[in-house]
Design a protein around this motif. Structure first.
Motif, short mmCIF file in Angstrom:
data_model
loop_
_atom_site.label_atom_id
_atom_site.label_comp_id
_atom_site.label_asym_id
_atom_site.label_seq_id
_atom_site.Cartn_x
_atom_site.Cartn_y
_atom_site.Cartn_z
N ARG A 48 -3.64 24.10 64.13
CA ARG A 48 -2.78 25.15 64.96
C ARG A 48 -2.27 24.19 66.00
NH1 ARG A 48 -6.78 29.84 65.11
NH2 ARG A 48 -7.23 28.94 67.07
N LEU A 49 -2.97 23.37 66.90
CA LEU A 49 -2.43 22.77 67.93
C LEU A 49 -1.43 21.87 67.57
CD1 LEU A 49 -2.52 22.07 71.02
CD2 LEU A 49 -4.47 20.59 70.50
N VAL A 50 -1.48 21.05 66.61
CA VAL A 50 -0.55 20.04 66.10
C VAL A 50 0.65 20.78 65.68
CG1 VAL A 50 0.19 18.41 64.20
CG2 VAL A 50 -2.22 18.27 65.30
N ARG A 51 0.49 21.88 65.07
CA ARG A 51 1.73 22.88 64.74
C ARG A 51 2.58 23.25 65.78
NH1 ARG A 51 1.16 28.19 61.44
NH2 ARG A 51 3.31 28.37 60.94
N ALA A 52 1.68 23.74 66.94
CA ALA A 52 2.42 24.11 68.13
C ALA A 52 3.12 23.09 68.65
CB ALA A 52 1.31 24.65 68.89
#
Lengths: 214, 214
Positions: A48-52
């Protein structure tokens, strides 16, 4: 969970997850056979962080990798770890040292920090990309005919200081230091558009209050 | 003043000024001979606004023309005139009505406005692009695993409400309604980067206060 479930739960395609794995943005899963690996909630959170970072923050892959290295480095103290991760995010504009207005604007930023009593920001000075971007932005405002001095900026900085206390309060509930840094980076990237919308809604409301709607 | 002086005082090249004149972004000067025209301070001010919109706001020329039409339309009331000009600025993302989360997020935005007691914002609802962008951004946050509800947003909105009062106070000193709208548009486009820098500096300061620097 298997790759298919990780994809399902994160909303990220398996092809994109494999790309993130190859690029080292996501740690490898626990290998359970020659062709299968097992992933856990930490993978889901990291995904999720990478996508954000990449989709919302439009951060290049190499930069995302550097941000994540700071997120994962538990030899660093909390402020430095948080700071270093946030400092790796893209920052522009940088001040133009050829421009005589740059020294003027930098002095104004330093005077603002003194008025605020922000000791850390004064100590870090232009080491912080935020100090540099603020300086460069004030130069731009001056050239465009809308100069702002320390006194004009002071009440805004004080108001945002109170909001920063809220940001840090929300971080208190996040259990581990690595997750705190993760949440802070996500908040920096994701929450800024929310704040800008709220600000414009507040302006419309205040304008209607003062001048009426027609 | 002549074109050369307008260029000198605005820092905009004569070629660019001629382009803005051709595109109708800048009204023609008072013709004083077959080849020369005279420009005044209103031209200089308008030129600064056009530059702010196009260079900093990255607004397309057709959009800038529409914003300026509202700035100049004195048949409109102050709030509508200001609102209409700001509403013409680029807004994204727009909510995806196919996404079931959109209705959830929209209800949350409406509940926030009710908690805030912002009557105009509630009345305008999704007519305001800021309402729509806020809704779409909350959907995005939910999909990325960082949902925020009305209660979490409330203190931020209240803090920004106080800053909006400052924004409107600063507008009181601007003499004419057209100049007020001009200043408000310029502030919306130019001042947002300043606020984001101040916010990040405030976060660093607050983090150092709580966790120390190392």
């Amino acid at each position: 969970m298997r790759l298919a479930e990780l994809s399902e739960r994160s909303g990220v395609s398996t092809a994109t997850i494999k790309y993130y794995l190859r690029e080292g943005l996501l740690p490898a899963g626990r290998r359970i056979s020659a062709t299968q690996a097992d992933y856990d909630d930490a993978h889901l959170r990291r995904l999720r962080l990478v996508r954000a970072l990449i989709q919302i923050g439009r951060v290049p892959v190499a930069t995302a990798r550097q941000v994540l290295a700071y997120v994962d480095d538990d030899s660093l103290g909390q402020t430095i770890r948080l700071g270093a991760a946030l400092w790796e995010l893209p920052h522009e504009p940088e001040p133009d040292e050829e421009d005589p207005q740059t020294a003027v604007a930098r002095a104004e930023v330093d005077r603002l920090l003194e008025l605020l009593g922000w000791a850390t920001a004064r100590e870090l000075g232009a080491l912080s990309p935020n100090h540099r971007v603020l300086t460069a932005t004030l130069v731009r405002l001056t050239h465009l005919g809308y100069p702002m001095d320390a006194e004009a900026l002071l009440p805004y900085a004080q108001g945002l200081g109170r909001l920063a206390e809220l940001d840090l309060d929300r971080l208190e509930d996040v259990p581990t230091p690595a997750e705190k840094v993760e949440a802070a980076v996500a908040a920096a990237v994701l929450f800024e558009p929310v704040l800008l919308c709220l600000r414009r809604l507040a302006q419309e409301e205040e304008s209607a209050r003062r001048f009426g709607l027609s």
